[in-house]
Design an enzyme around this catalytic site. Structure first.
Site, PDB file in Angstrom:
ATOM      1  N   TYR A 159       0.198   9.167 128.736  1.00 38.21           N
ATOM      2  CA  TYR A 159       0.332   8.399 127.492  1.00 38.21           C
ATOM      3  C   TYR A 159      -0.597   8.987 126.411  1.00 38.21           C
ATOM      4  CZ  TYR A 159       0.342   4.270 124.418  1.00 38.21           C
ATOM      5  OH  TYR A 159       0.442   3.418 123.343  1.00 38.21           O
TER       6      TYR A 159
HETATM    7  P1  NDP Z   1       6.794  -3.053 122.366  1.00 35.49           P
HETATM    8  O1  NDP Z   1       7.025  -2.844 123.824  1.00 35.49           O
HETATM    9  O2  NDP Z   1       6.646  -4.425 121.830  1.00 35.49           O
HETATM   10  O3  NDP Z   1       7.940  -2.341 121.531  1.00 35.49           O
HETATM   11  C1  NDP Z   1       8.375  -1.051 121.850  1.00 35.49           C
HETATM   12  C2  NDP Z   1       9.554  -0.740 120.953  1.00 35.49           C
HETATM   13  O4  NDP Z   1      10.012   0.585 121.249  1.00 35.49           O
HETATM   14  C3  NDP Z   1      10.711  -1.675 121.190  1.00 35.49           C
HETATM   15  O5  NDP Z   1      11.331  -1.958 119.967  1.00 35.49           O
HETATM   16  C4  NDP Z   1      11.630  -0.853 122.074  1.00 35.49           C
HETATM   17  O6  NDP Z   1      12.980  -1.262 121.908  1.00 35.49           O
HETATM   18  C5  NDP Z   1      11.399   0.545 121.533  1.00 35.49           C
HETATM   19  N1  NDP Z   1      11.731   1.589 122.494  1.00 35.49           N
HETATM   20  C6  NDP Z   1      11.202   1.795 123.728  1.00 35.49           C
HETATM   21  N2  NDP Z   1      11.787   2.847 124.315  1.00 35.49           N
HETATM   22  C7  NDP Z   1      12.709   3.318 123.431  1.00 35.49           C
HETATM   23  C8  NDP Z   1      13.627   4.387 123.461  1.00 35.49           C
HETATM   24  N3  NDP Z   1      13.755   5.201 124.505  1.00 35.49           N
HETATM   25  N4  NDP Z   1      14.423   4.578 122.375  1.00 35.49           N
HETATM   26  C9  NDP Z   1      14.333   3.761 121.307  1.00 35.49           C
HETATM   27  N5  NDP Z   1      13.475   2.732 121.217  1.00 35.49           N
HETATM   28  C10 NDP Z   1      12.680   2.518 122.278  1.00 35.49           C
HETATM   29  O7  NDP Z   1       5.516  -2.168 122.045  1.00 35.49           O
HETATM   30  P2  NDP Z   1       4.520  -2.077 120.822  1.00 35.49           P
HETATM   31  O8  NDP Z   1       5.075  -2.699 119.618  1.00 35.49           O
HETATM   32  O9  NDP Z   1       3.199  -2.486 121.323  1.00 35.49           O
HETATM   33  O10 NDP Z   1       4.479  -0.493 120.653  1.00 35.49           O
HETATM   34  C11 NDP Z   1       4.936   0.187 119.502  1.00 35.49           C
HETATM   35  C12 NDP Z   1       4.206   1.517 119.435  1.00 35.49           C
HETATM   36  O11 NDP Z   1       2.813   1.265 119.291  1.00 35.49           O
HETATM   37  C13 NDP Z   1       4.367   2.380 120.669  1.00 35.49           C
HETATM   38  O12 NDP Z   1       4.544   3.713 120.293  1.00 35.49           O
HETATM   39  C14 NDP Z   1       3.040   2.189 121.400  1.00 35.49           C
HETATM   40  O13 NDP Z   1       2.738   3.291 122.204  1.00 35.49           O
HETATM   41  C15 NDP Z   1       2.093   2.033 120.232  1.00 35.49           C
HETATM   42  N6  NDP Z   1       0.830   1.368 120.549  1.00 35.49           N
HETATM   43  C16 NDP Z   1       0.789   0.069 120.993  1.00 35.49           C
HETATM   44  C17 NDP Z   1      -0.426  -0.543 121.273  1.00 35.49           C
HETATM   45  C18 NDP Z   1      -0.547  -1.947 121.752  1.00 35.49           C
HETATM   46  O14 NDP Z   1      -1.673  -2.385 122.075  1.00 35.49           O
HETATM   47  N7  NDP Z   1       0.526  -2.724 121.823  1.00 35.49           N
HETATM   48  C19 NDP Z   1      -1.688   0.194 121.106  1.00 35.49           C
HETATM   49  C20 NDP Z   1      -1.533   1.543 120.642  1.00 35.49           C
HETATM   50  C21 NDP Z   1      -0.315   2.088 120.366  1.00 35.49           C
HETATM   51  P3  NDP Z   1      14.024  -1.315 123.143  1.00 35.49           P
HETATM   52  O15 NDP Z   1      13.368  -2.030 124.250  1.00 35.49           O
HETATM   53  O16 NDP Z   1      15.188  -2.015 122.541  1.00 35.49           O
HETATM   54  O17 NDP Z   1      14.344   0.108 123.452  1.00 35.49           O
END
Ligand code: NDP
Length: 273
Positions: free
Chosen positions: A178
Site C-alpha cells: 500500500y
Molecule cells: P472507501 O473504501 O470508503 O472508498 C473507496 C472508493 O474507491 C470507493 O468509492 C470504491 O468504489 C472505489 N474503488 C475501489 N476499488 C476500485 C476500482 N477497482 N475501480 C474503481 N473504483 C474503485 O475508502 P476511502 O474513501 O477511505 O479511500 C479513498 C482514497 O483515500 C483511497 O485511495 C485510499 O487509499 C485513500 N486514503 C484513505 C485513508 C483513510 O484513512 N480512509 C487514509 C489515507 C489514504 P467501489 O467499491 O464501487 O469500487
C-alpha cells in the site's frame, strides 16, 4: 480613508461575499472512487461550488445512491461503473464521461483499496502485492493518462489530483504494498506537474491521515486501535470524507492557477505530533 462611498463591513450588512475564483460553474470534475468516503466528500463539495461531476466506482448500487445525493445540488452528475485497474475500461469510461459532460477540468484519481491481508512483509505474497498495485497505482496511471491527454489535446488548463496517504511518507508496517502505491502516486504527480506545467495543467497529491470511511471500518470499530490513535491526533477526532471538500474546490478553481506539484497533508495534525 472612510470617504464617501466606502462600504460598511460585511458583518454590518449581512451581505454574503463570495470570492469569485472559487466559483466552479462551467467546470467538470471526474472523481474515481467518488461513490463514498473521501471521494464522495470531494464530489459533493465541487458540485456545491458549481461543477458538474462524474463519479466512477465498481459497485453499481453505491454509484446510484451517490448519484442521487449529488444530483440534489442541481448539477449534472454521471455515475459510471468502471474498474480503474482495467486499462480498456478506463479508456471507455473516460470517453463516456467527456461525451456526457463535454470536458474534464479536474481529475481526482482517488479510487483505492487498503492493503489488508498480510501479517508481515515476510509473508506478503505476490498476488496481494499486485492486487493493491493494480488498483492504486496502475489505476491512477490509466486515469491520469486519459485525463492528461484530453487536457493537452483541448489546448491545456486543468488539474490532476491523486489521493495518496501518510503511508507514503511515514513507516507503515505490514503495508509495504500500500505504501509503495502511495509513494508512487506522489512521484507520479510531481513528474506530471513539471511535464504539463507549460500546458497550464497542474498536478497535486493529497495525503489523508486517519479518516473514518468504509476502508477503515475495521480499525474504527476496534476499540483498542481507535483509542490508541485518538490521543495522537491533535484535533482529537478522525477525519471524515467532507474534510476533503475545501482542498478539492481550491485545486479545481482559478484560485490555484499558479500552484502545482504540491502535497497536501490533511490529518488533523497527526503527522506533526
Ligand atoms: P472507501 O473504501 O470508503 O472508498 C473507496 C472508493 O474507491 C470507493 O468509492 C470504491 O468504489 C472505489 N474503488 C475501489 N476499488 C476500485 C476500482 N477497482 N475501480 C474503481 N473504483 C474503485 O475508502 P476511502 O474513501 O477511505 O479511500 C479513498 C482514497 O483515500 C483511497 O485511495 C485510499 O487509499 C485513500 N486514503 C484513505 C485513508 C483513510 O484513512 N480512509 C487514509 C489515507 C489514504 P467501489 O467499491 O464501487 O469500487
Amino acid at each position: 480613508m472612510g470617504g464617501t462611498g466606502a462600504r460598511p463591513p460585511v458583518a454590518e450588512t449581512g451581505a454574503e461575499m463570495a470570492y469569485g475564483p472559487f466559483d466552479l460553474s462551467g467546470k467538470v470534475a471526474l472523481v474515481t472512487g467518488g461513490n463514498r468516503g473521501i471521494g464522495f466528500g470531494i464530489a459533493q463539495a465541487v458540485a456545491e461550488a458549481g461543477a458538474d461531476v462524474a463519479i466512477w466506482g465498481t459497485n453499481a448500487a453505491k454509484n446510484a445512491e451517490a448519484q442521487a445525493t449529488l444530483a440534489r445540488t442541481g448539477r449534472r452528475v454521471v455515475a459510471l461503473q468502471c474498474d480503474v485497474g482495467d486499462e480498456t475500461a478506463v479508456e471507455a469510461a473516460f470517453a463516456e464521461t467527456v461525451k456526457a459532460l463535454g470536458r474534464v477540468d479536474g481529475c481526482f484519481a482517488n479510487a483505492g483499496i487498503g492493503g489488508g491481508g498480510s501479517k508481515s512483509f515476510l509473508e506478503m505474497n505476490s498476488d496481494l502485492w499486485h492486487r493493491v498495485l493494480r488498483v492504486n497505482l496502475d489505476g491512477a496511471f490509466y486515469t491520469f493518462r486519459a485525463a492528461a491527454r484530453h487536457m493537452v489535446e483541448r489546448g491545456g488548463d486543468g488539474v490532476l489530483v491523486g489521493t495518496a496517504s501518510l503511508a507514503a511518507i511515514e513507516g507503515a508496517p505490514r503495508s509495504e504494498h500500500y505504501a509503495a502505491t502511495k509513494g508512487g502516486m506522489i512521484s507520479m504527480v510531481r513528474a506530471m506537474a513539471v511535464e504539463f506545467a507549460r500546458h497550464g495543467v497542474r498536478a497535486h497529491a493529497i495525503l489523508p491521515g486517519w479518516i473514518e470511511t468504509d476502508m477503515t471500518h475495521r480499525l474504527t470499530t476496534n476499540e483498542t486501535f481507535y483509542g490508541k490513535v485518538m490521543p495522537r491526533i491533535p484535533m482529537r477526532r478522525w477525519g471524515k470524507g467532507d474534510d476533503f471538500g475545501g482542498i478539492a474546490v481550491y485545486l479545481l478553481s482559478r484560485a490555484s492557477r499558479y500552484h502545482t506539484g504540491d502535497t497536501f497533508v490533511i490529518d488533523g495534525g497527526y503527522s506533526l505530533f
